[in-house]
Motif scaffolding. Structure first.
Motif, PDB file in Angstrom:
ATOM      1  N   ARG A 112       1.679 -14.325  -6.199  1.00 16.28           N
ATOM      2  CA  ARG A 112       2.397 -14.587  -4.945  1.00 16.28           C
ATOM      3  C   ARG A 112       3.846 -14.949  -5.236  1.00 16.28           C
ATOM      4  O   ARG A 112       4.138 -15.668  -6.182  1.00 16.28           O
ATOM      5  CB  ARG A 112       1.707 -15.715  -4.179  1.00 16.28           C
ATOM      6  CG  ARG A 112       0.302 -15.313  -3.728  1.00 16.28           C
ATOM      7  CD  ARG A 112      -0.441 -16.482  -3.188  1.00 16.28           C
ATOM      8  NE  ARG A 112      -0.422 -17.577  -4.140  1.00 16.28           N
ATOM      9  CZ  ARG A 112      -0.619 -18.850  -3.817  1.00 16.28           C
ATOM     10  NH1 ARG A 112      -0.840 -19.188  -2.574  1.00 16.28           N
ATOM     11  NH2 ARG A 112      -0.599 -19.777  -4.735  1.00 16.28           N
ATOM     12  N   GLN A 121       7.346  -3.146  -7.622  1.00 13.70           N
ATOM     13  CA  GLN A 121       7.254  -2.416  -6.354  1.00 13.70           C
ATOM     14  C   GLN A 121       8.514  -1.570  -6.125  1.00 13.70           C
ATOM     15  O   GLN A 121       8.424  -0.402  -5.736  1.00 13.70           O
ATOM     16  CB  GLN A 121       7.084  -3.420  -5.217  1.00 13.70           C
ATOM     17  CG  GLN A 121       6.241  -2.888  -4.096  1.00 13.70           C
ATOM     18  CD  GLN A 121       5.971  -3.961  -3.040  1.00 13.70           C
ATOM     19  OE1 GLN A 121       6.063  -5.163  -3.310  1.00 13.70           O
ATOM     20  NE2 GLN A 121       5.666  -3.524  -1.838  1.00 13.70           N
ATOM     21  N   GLN A 134      -7.780  -5.702 -11.080  1.00 14.82           N
ATOM     22  CA  GLN A 134      -7.565  -4.528 -10.221  1.00 14.82           C
ATOM     23  C   GLN A 134      -6.102  -4.392  -9.857  1.00 14.82           C
ATOM     24  O   GLN A 134      -5.409  -5.412  -9.740  1.00 14.82           O
ATOM     25  CB  GLN A 134      -8.301  -4.713  -8.890  1.00 14.82           C
ATOM     26  CG  GLN A 134      -9.765  -4.490  -8.959  1.00 14.82           C
ATOM     27  CD  GLN A 134     -10.438  -4.858  -7.648  1.00 14.82           C
ATOM     28  OE1 GLN A 134      -9.798  -5.426  -6.754  1.00 14.82           O
ATOM     29  NE2 GLN A 134     -11.700  -4.550  -7.544  1.00 14.82           N
ATOM     30  N   THR A 135      -5.676  -3.144  -9.563  1.00 14.56           N
ATOM     31  CA  THR A 135      -4.309  -2.946  -9.073  1.00 14.56           C
ATOM     32  C   THR A 135      -4.170  -3.704  -7.749  1.00 14.56           C
ATOM     33  O   THR A 135      -4.989  -3.524  -6.849  1.00 14.56           O
ATOM     34  CB  THR A 135      -4.031  -1.449  -8.823  1.00 14.56           C
ATOM     35  OG1 THR A 135      -4.423  -0.712  -9.985  1.00 14.56           O
ATOM     36  CG2 THR A 135      -2.561  -1.195  -8.540  1.00 14.56           C
ATOM     37  N   PRO A 136      -3.138  -4.572  -7.597  1.00 14.77           N
ATOM     38  CA  PRO A 136      -2.991  -5.305  -6.338  1.00 14.77           C
ATOM     39  C   PRO A 136      -2.744  -4.359  -5.158  1.00 14.77           C
ATOM     40  O   PRO A 136      -2.157  -3.282  -5.338  1.00 14.77           O
ATOM     41  CB  PRO A 136      -1.757  -6.180  -6.573  1.00 14.77           C
ATOM     42  CG  PRO A 136      -1.454  -6.104  -8.018  1.00 14.77           C
ATOM     43  CD  PRO A 136      -2.101  -4.893  -8.573  1.00 14.77           C
ATOM     44  N   ALA A 137      -3.191  -4.790  -3.971  1.00 17.60           N
ATOM     45  CA  ALA A 137      -3.106  -3.942  -2.773  1.00 17.60           C
ATOM     46  C   ALA A 137      -1.679  -3.429  -2.535  1.00 17.60           C
ATOM     47  O   ALA A 137      -1.489  -2.264  -2.173  1.00 17.60           O
ATOM     48  CB  ALA A 137      -3.607  -4.725  -1.564  1.00 17.60           C
ATOM     49  N   LYS A 138      -0.684  -4.288  -2.770  1.00 18.02           N
ATOM     50  CA  LYS A 138       0.714  -3.902  -2.532  1.00 18.02           C
ATOM     51  C   LYS A 138       1.140  -2.699  -3.371  1.00 18.02           C
ATOM     52  O   LYS A 138       2.088  -2.001  -3.024  1.00 18.02           O
ATOM     53  CB  LYS A 138       1.642  -5.064  -2.908  1.00 18.02           C
ATOM     54  CG  LYS A 138       1.894  -6.042  -1.796  1.00 18.02           C
ATOM     55  CD  LYS A 138       2.944  -7.027  -2.266  1.00 18.02           C
ATOM     56  CE  LYS A 138       3.137  -8.114  -1.239  1.00 18.02           C
ATOM     57  NZ  LYS A 138       3.967  -9.206  -1.756  1.00 18.02           N
ATOM     58  N   ALA A 160      -1.098  -0.331  -4.408  1.00 19.70           N
ATOM     59  CA  ALA A 160      -2.103   0.738  -4.297  1.00 19.70           C
ATOM     60  C   ALA A 160      -1.413   2.055  -3.959  1.00 19.70           C
ATOM     61  O   ALA A 160      -0.570   2.120  -3.066  1.00 19.70           O
ATOM     62  CB  ALA A 160      -3.123   0.381  -3.223  1.00 19.70           C
ATOM     63  N   THR A 179      -0.516   2.279 -11.366  1.00 17.97           N
ATOM     64  CA  THR A 179      -1.875   2.192 -11.909  1.00 17.97           C
ATOM     65  C   THR A 179      -1.937   1.091 -12.950  1.00 17.97           C
ATOM     66  O   THR A 179      -1.083   1.023 -13.840  1.00 17.97           O
ATOM     67  CB  THR A 179      -2.251   3.529 -12.606  1.00 17.97           C
ATOM     68  OG1 THR A 179      -1.914   4.587 -11.703  1.00 17.97           O
ATOM     69  CG2 THR A 179      -3.725   3.601 -12.934  1.00 17.97           C
TER      70      THR A 179
END
Ligand code: SAJ
Length: 420
Positions: free
Chosen positions: A338, A347, A366-370, A372, A376
């Motif tokens: 965060r 990003q 896991q790849t964070p949603a932001k 996706a 990868t």
């Protein structure tokens, strides 16, 4: 009068460890949170946040019956409020959660109670909270009305623990105790001495409020100095890490480390509280915030240059080039993404780059949603094998262990001096 029952309002990164530590000293602790899921998790003896050594303390406290969570406040001898204090539009402090917490506990207050605000707050927030309590309980007296004779004692006592070391620092750090009157301070010190090994240092509420903001602004300004040096050094073709190490050999110089920006929930927020209340005077503090907030964009520009150079050397098209970003967390060796500048930079890169963007973050699965569809998640080895351009964003211990002579890439943007 001893404290038998305590209530901690807000069971997040500060409230839950505080509740757990009081409970571990065999005090009956009622934790209050508006989040039913968090309440249920805690009542099962589990935790909903990540902090080393917290889980076992909460588990034991719940199993032995010292800690219980609820969504509805109940009567207690002391109330500690540890709710979020974010900023709203224009970097103005937002005290809505403090107001809700005050209004929620007001009906259960009784004469002799102590109410402590722990949340990072602008100067005057404690007095404001006292006003909200007084408005809800005209049958009780408060320090702003009758001073030392008040039925309800009120103090501001900021937390100053470092995420990742909360369970140690909560007990060891000195505590600033800002009572609305000396009697309020004395009572608050008595409460913290239940677990505190550090000292309770008493002052008034307004000084304690500014003290907390000052500590984080001091760090922000010093990190901004390091970040500004990194920009100057890039222009002058000087290694900023070597420069800082050399300057720090001076007995009175201690420069912090540059990075991709400043993240977390405190240092990038709290200085704005000072700026909001003192827009004319707080020039240095504001500029430091701007310098640190600008750093992710500067890093993106460095990556763009590096990619352009790689294209020239390799004869590849941009869409054929792979960029790997190392680290997403807001600081080393934690899994907290965060408010992370590393995440912001990744990003920005992934949205701009037409080829493949890989990310390495050993602390998540896991790849964070932001990210996706943009990037990868891969292992260190996969990233080193596949990438043309490496971008170092967080100096996790796993990355520090990578020997620089094993890298085949020339194209490196290193914001943390790991591969200097
Ligand atoms: N950072 C740098 N360079 C440095 C040091 C830090 O770029 O030399 C960056 C980190 O990578 C991170 C950010 O600054 O993105 C903040 O990290 P941090 O470790 O400095 O601080 P936090 O946010 O984890 O915790 C701070 C602490 N405050 C101080 O050290 C003055 C902690 O004691 C406070 O309790 C906490 O804020 C809070 O809750 O206010």
């Amino acid at each position: 009068m001893t404290f038998n029952t305590l209530s901690v309002v807000g069971l997040g990164y500060i409230g839950l460890p505080t509740a757990a530590v009081f409970a571990s000293r065999k005090k009956k602790v009622i934790g209050v949170d508006i989040n039913q899921q968090a309440v249920d998790t805690i009542n099962r003896g589990d935790i909903h946040i990540v902090e080393p050594d917290l889980a076992s303390v909460v588990k034991t406290a719940v199993e032995e019956g010292w800690l219980r969570a609820t969504t509805q406040p109940e009567a207690a001898d002391a109330f500690l409020i540890a709710v979020p204090t974010p900023f709203q539009e224009g970097h103005q402090p937002d005290l809505r959660y403090v107001q809700s917490a005050a209004q929620a506990i007001a009906p259960v207050l009784t004469k002799g109670n102590l109410v402590i605000l722990e949340s990072t707050s602008p100067v005057g927030a404690t007095e404001q909270m006292a006003e909200w309590l007084a408005a809800a309980r005209p049958d009780l007296t408060f320090p702003q009305q009758v001073g030392e004779a008040a039925d309800i004692l009120i103090a501001y006592c900021p937390e100053r623990v470092l995420p990742g070391q909360v369970m140690v620092e909560l007990i060891k750090n000195d505590r600033v105790i800002g009572g609305m009157t000396p009697a309020c301070s004395a009572r608050a010190s008595e409460l913290y001495r239940i677990f505190l090994e550090g000292e309770c240092v008493e002052t008034n509420a307004r000084t304690a409020e500014l003290c907390k903001l000052t500590e984080n602004s001091f760090r922000d300004v010093n990190i901004a100095f390091a970040n500004e040096l990194s920009l100057i050094c890039a222009d002058q073709n000087i290694n900023v890490w070597e420069l800082i190490a050399l300057a720090n050999r001076h007995p009175r110089v201690n420069i912090l480390q540059p990075g991709p920006g400043v993240g977390g929930h405190c240092i990038a927020v709290d200085p704005w509280f000072i700026v909001a209340q003192n827009p004319q005077q707080a020039r240095l503090i504001r500029t430091a915030r701007e310098v640190n907030d600008a750093k992710p964009h500067w890093v993106l520009d460095q990556v763009k240059k590096c990619v352009a150079d790689s294209l020239t050397v390799s004869n590849k098209r941009a869409s054929e080039l792979t960029v790997a970003c190392f680290g997403l967390a807001f600081k080393p060796n934690i899994d907290d993404l965060r408010e992370s500048p590393a995440m912001a930079v990744t990003q920005l890169i992934a949205e701009w780059h037409t080829g493949t963007t890989l990310v390495v973050e050993p602390n998540i699965a896991q790849t964070p949603a932001k990210l996706a569809g943009l990037a990868t998640l891969v292992s260190v080895e996969q990233a080193l094998a596949r990438a043309d351009v490496l971008v170092m964003l967080v100096d996790h211990r796993e990355f520090r262990a990578i020997a620089s002579d094993t890298l085949h890439q020339q194209a490196i943007v290193d914001t943390k001096g790991v591969w200097r």
